[in-house]
Write a protein that holds these residues in place. Structure first.
Motif, short mmCIF file in Angstrom:
data_model
loop_
_atom_site.label_atom_id
_atom_site.label_comp_id
_atom_site.label_asym_id
_atom_site.label_seq_id
_atom_site.Cartn_x
_atom_site.Cartn_y
_atom_site.Cartn_z
N THR A 121 -45.86 -35.88 -1.89
CA THR A 121 -46.95 -36.76 -1.41
C THR A 121 -48.28 -36.03 -1.30
OG1 THR A 121 -46.50 -36.26 0.93
CG2 THR A 121 -45.28 -38.08 -0.05
N ALA A 122 -48.32 -34.75 -1.71
CA ALA A 122 -49.51 -33.92 -1.47
C ALA A 122 -50.78 -34.53 -2.06
CB ALA A 122 -49.28 -32.52 -2.04
N GLN A 123 -50.67 -35.16 -3.23
CA GLN A 123 -51.87 -35.69 -3.86
C GLN A 123 -52.48 -36.84 -3.06
OE1 GLN A 123 -50.66 -37.05 -7.70
NE2 GLN A 123 -49.07 -38.39 -6.92
N ASP A 124 -51.71 -37.43 -2.14
CA ASP A 124 -52.23 -38.52 -1.32
C ASP A 124 -53.17 -38.01 -0.22
OD1 ASP A 124 -50.75 -40.34 -2.74
OD2 ASP A 124 -49.10 -40.42 -1.31
N TRP A 125 -52.93 -36.80 0.27
CA TRP A 125 -53.67 -36.36 1.46
C TRP A 125 -54.33 -34.99 1.36
CZ3 TRP A 125 -51.55 -32.02 3.90
CH2 TRP A 125 -50.24 -31.68 3.52
N VAL A 126 -53.77 -34.07 0.57
CA VAL A 126 -54.33 -32.71 0.52
C VAL A 126 -55.79 -32.68 0.06
CG1 VAL A 126 -54.16 -30.46 -0.60
CG2 VAL A 126 -52.12 -31.54 0.32
N PRO A 127 -56.17 -33.39 -1.04
CA PRO A 127 -57.58 -33.34 -1.45
C PRO A 127 -58.54 -33.82 -0.37
CG PRO A 127 -56.21 -34.26 -3.19
CD PRO A 127 -55.35 -34.18 -1.98
N HIS A 128 -58.14 -34.86 0.37
CA HIS A 128 -59.00 -35.38 1.44
C HIS A 128 -59.12 -34.36 2.57
CE1 HIS A 128 -59.25 -39.33 -0.37
NE2 HIS A 128 -57.93 -39.41 -0.44
N VAL A 129 -58.00 -33.77 2.96
CA VAL A 129 -58.02 -32.79 4.04
C VAL A 129 -58.88 -31.58 3.65
CG1 VAL A 129 -56.62 -31.17 5.38
CG2 VAL A 129 -55.80 -33.50 4.98
N ARG A 130 -58.69 -31.11 2.43
CA ARG A 130 -59.43 -29.93 1.97
C ARG A 130 -60.93 -30.20 1.93
NH1 ARG A 130 -57.27 -25.78 -0.77
NH2 ARG A 130 -55.45 -27.02 -1.40
N ARG A 131 -61.30 -31.42 1.57
CA ARG A 131 -62.72 -31.74 1.38
C ARG A 131 -63.41 -32.18 2.67
NH1 ARG A 131 -64.80 -36.54 -0.32
NH2 ARG A 131 -62.69 -37.28 -0.68
N LEU A 132 -62.68 -32.81 3.59
CA LEU A 132 -63.33 -33.46 4.72
C LEU A 132 -63.11 -32.79 6.07
CD1 LEU A 132 -62.51 -37.15 3.74
CD2 LEU A 132 -64.63 -35.89 3.34
N ARG A 133 -62.11 -31.94 6.18
CA ARG A 133 -61.87 -31.27 7.45
C ARG A 133 -62.56 -29.90 7.46
NH1 ARG A 133 -60.92 -32.80 12.10
NH2 ARG A 133 -59.93 -30.81 12.50
N PRO A 134 -63.08 -29.46 8.64
CA PRO A 134 -63.02 -30.13 9.95
C PRO A 134 -64.22 -31.01 10.25
CG PRO A 134 -63.85 -27.92 10.24
CD PRO A 134 -63.60 -28.09 8.76
N ASP A 135 -65.05 -31.31 9.24
CA ASP A 135 -66.26 -32.09 9.51
C ASP A 135 -65.94 -33.50 9.99
OD1 ASP A 135 -67.89 -29.98 8.73
OD2 ASP A 135 -67.80 -30.56 6.63
N MET A 136 -64.84 -34.08 9.50
CA MET A 136 -64.50 -35.45 9.87
C MET A 136 -63.35 -35.46 10.87
SD MET A 136 -63.53 -38.68 7.40
CE MET A 136 -65.26 -38.89 6.91
N ALA A 137 -63.43 -36.37 11.83
CA ALA A 137 -62.37 -36.50 12.84
C ALA A 137 -61.07 -36.97 12.19
CB ALA A 137 -62.80 -37.48 13.93
N TRP A 138 -59.95 -36.59 12.79
CA TRP A 138 -58.64 -36.96 12.23
C TRP A 138 -58.48 -38.47 12.12
CZ3 TRP A 138 -55.96 -33.50 9.77
CH2 TRP A 138 -56.03 -32.16 10.14
N GLU A 139 -59.00 -39.21 13.10
CA GLU A 139 -58.84 -40.66 13.08
C GLU A 139 -59.49 -41.28 11.84
OE1 GLU A 139 -60.02 -38.90 15.52
OE2 GLU A 139 -58.80 -39.23 17.32
N ASP A 140 -60.71 -40.83 11.54
CA ASP A 140 -61.42 -41.37 10.37
C ASP A 140 -60.77 -40.89 9.07
OD1 ASP A 140 -63.23 -42.74 11.94
OD2 ASP A 140 -64.64 -41.07 12.02
N LEU A 141 -60.36 -39.64 9.05
CA LEU A 141 -59.69 -39.10 7.87
C LEU A 141 -58.41 -39.87 7.57
CD1 LEU A 141 -59.34 -36.93 5.67
CD2 LEU A 141 -58.21 -35.51 7.39
N LEU A 142 -57.68 -40.19 8.62
CA LEU A 142 -56.42 -40.92 8.45
C LEU A 142 -56.66 -42.29 7.82
CD1 LEU A 142 -53.39 -40.52 9.19
CD2 LEU A 142 -53.85 -41.85 11.25
N ARG A 143 -57.71 -42.95 8.21
CA ARG A 143 -58.00 -44.27 7.66
C ARG A 143 -58.40 -44.18 6.19
NH1 ARG A 143 -61.86 -46.59 12.34
NH2 ARG A 143 -61.55 -48.62 11.37
N ILE A 144 -59.07 -43.10 5.82
CA ILE A 144 -59.43 -42.91 4.41
C ILE A 144 -58.19 -42.63 3.58
CG2 ILE A 144 -60.61 -41.32 2.83
CD1 ILE A 144 -62.83 -41.11 4.93
N ILE A 145 -57.28 -41.82 4.10
CA ILE A 145 -56.05 -41.51 3.38
C ILE A 145 -55.19 -42.76 3.21
CG2 ILE A 145 -53.85 -40.27 3.55
CD1 ILE A 145 -55.38 -37.98 4.88
N ASN A 146 -55.06 -43.54 4.27
CA ASN A 146 -54.19 -44.71 4.23
C ASN A 146 -54.80 -45.88 3.46
OD1 ASN A 146 -52.09 -43.56 5.66
ND2 ASN A 146 -52.84 -44.24 7.65
#
Length: 245
Positions: A121-146
């Protein structure tokens, strides 16, 4: 690979064993393809789900898999009953004795299985985490991933955090992604979310971003539930001024 398959596509492999680990795994993969309106074909095996013959072969394989599972269940039950009749207790003797070496082997095996599932499942979430953390809060990141994922594959925050920590531990992600997110001005939050969606798919249209925001249940700057391309365009322009794109 399966995530990139679209309706009408045909996944072609040389042999079945190049794709699936077992018959049940093969049927699971084909079921996922059929749910997307895609087809499967093996060059060296008589399986082509786009043809009647291939579908018939698949039905035969499905019946064989169910028969195999039934045999395994019966043999397992018979083996356990025979062992109990002889006074033997099932399970790992080392685990029953709480042997440290046995416990460590079990822990490592479970960890390997967990990492294998994460890698799928890495392609679903790793690119977003690598690009957006820690600048973006987990709650907002989660909504983008889902956002683009079907409901049965949605992540929870605790599950995502566990996955990220595992990848950081094994060196697949930098430790910085676990840092505390800085406070972002309220006016900057929506531009950041829109920029994240655009950054993940540079070819995405304004209307598609609208649909994504509505699926995430994000409200417009005026508090409305329905998004318009003009509103998204303004947020993208704001994101560019903020250096988010």
């Amino acid at each position: 690979m399966l995530e990139r398959v679209q309706s009408g596509d045909t996944l072609v492999v040389v042999r079945i064993d190049r794709l699936a680990r077992s018959l049940s795994h093969l049927l699971e993969v084909i079921e996922r393809l059929e749910a997307k309106g895609a087809f499967f074909r093996s060059l060296q095996d008589p399986i082509d789900t786009a043809s009647p013959q291939g579908k018939f072969t698949l039905q035969v394989l499905g019946a064989a898999a169910e028969f195999e599972r039934a045999l395994i269940r019966e043999r397992t039950k018979a083996g356990l009953a025979s062992a109990r009749a002889k006074g033997r207790v099932g399970g790992n003797p080392g685990l029953r004795a709480k042997d440290p070496a046995a416990l460590r082997k079990v822990r490592l095996a479970r960890q390997d299985g967990y990492m294998e599932r994460l890698n799928e499942t890495a392609q679903d979430w790793v690119p977003h985490v690598r690009r957006l953390r820690p600048d973006m809060a987990w709650e907002d990141l989660l909504r983008i991933i889902n956002g683009p994922l079907p409901p049965d594959r949605h992540w929870t925050q605790s599950r995502l955090l566990r996955a990220v920590k595992a990848y950081v531990r094994d060196g697949f992600l930098p430790a910085e992604v676990l840092g505390r997110a800085g406070r972002r001005e309220t006016d900057d939050r929506l531009p950041a979310i829109v920029a994240a969606i655009k950054g993940a798919d540079p070819e995405i249209t304004l209307q598609a971003i609208c649909d994504r925001l509505e699926s995430m249940r994000e409200r417009t700057p005026r508090g409305r539930a329905s998004w318009q391309p003009s509103s998204v365009k303004m947020l993208l322009e704001r994101a560019e001024k903020l250096g988010l794109l």
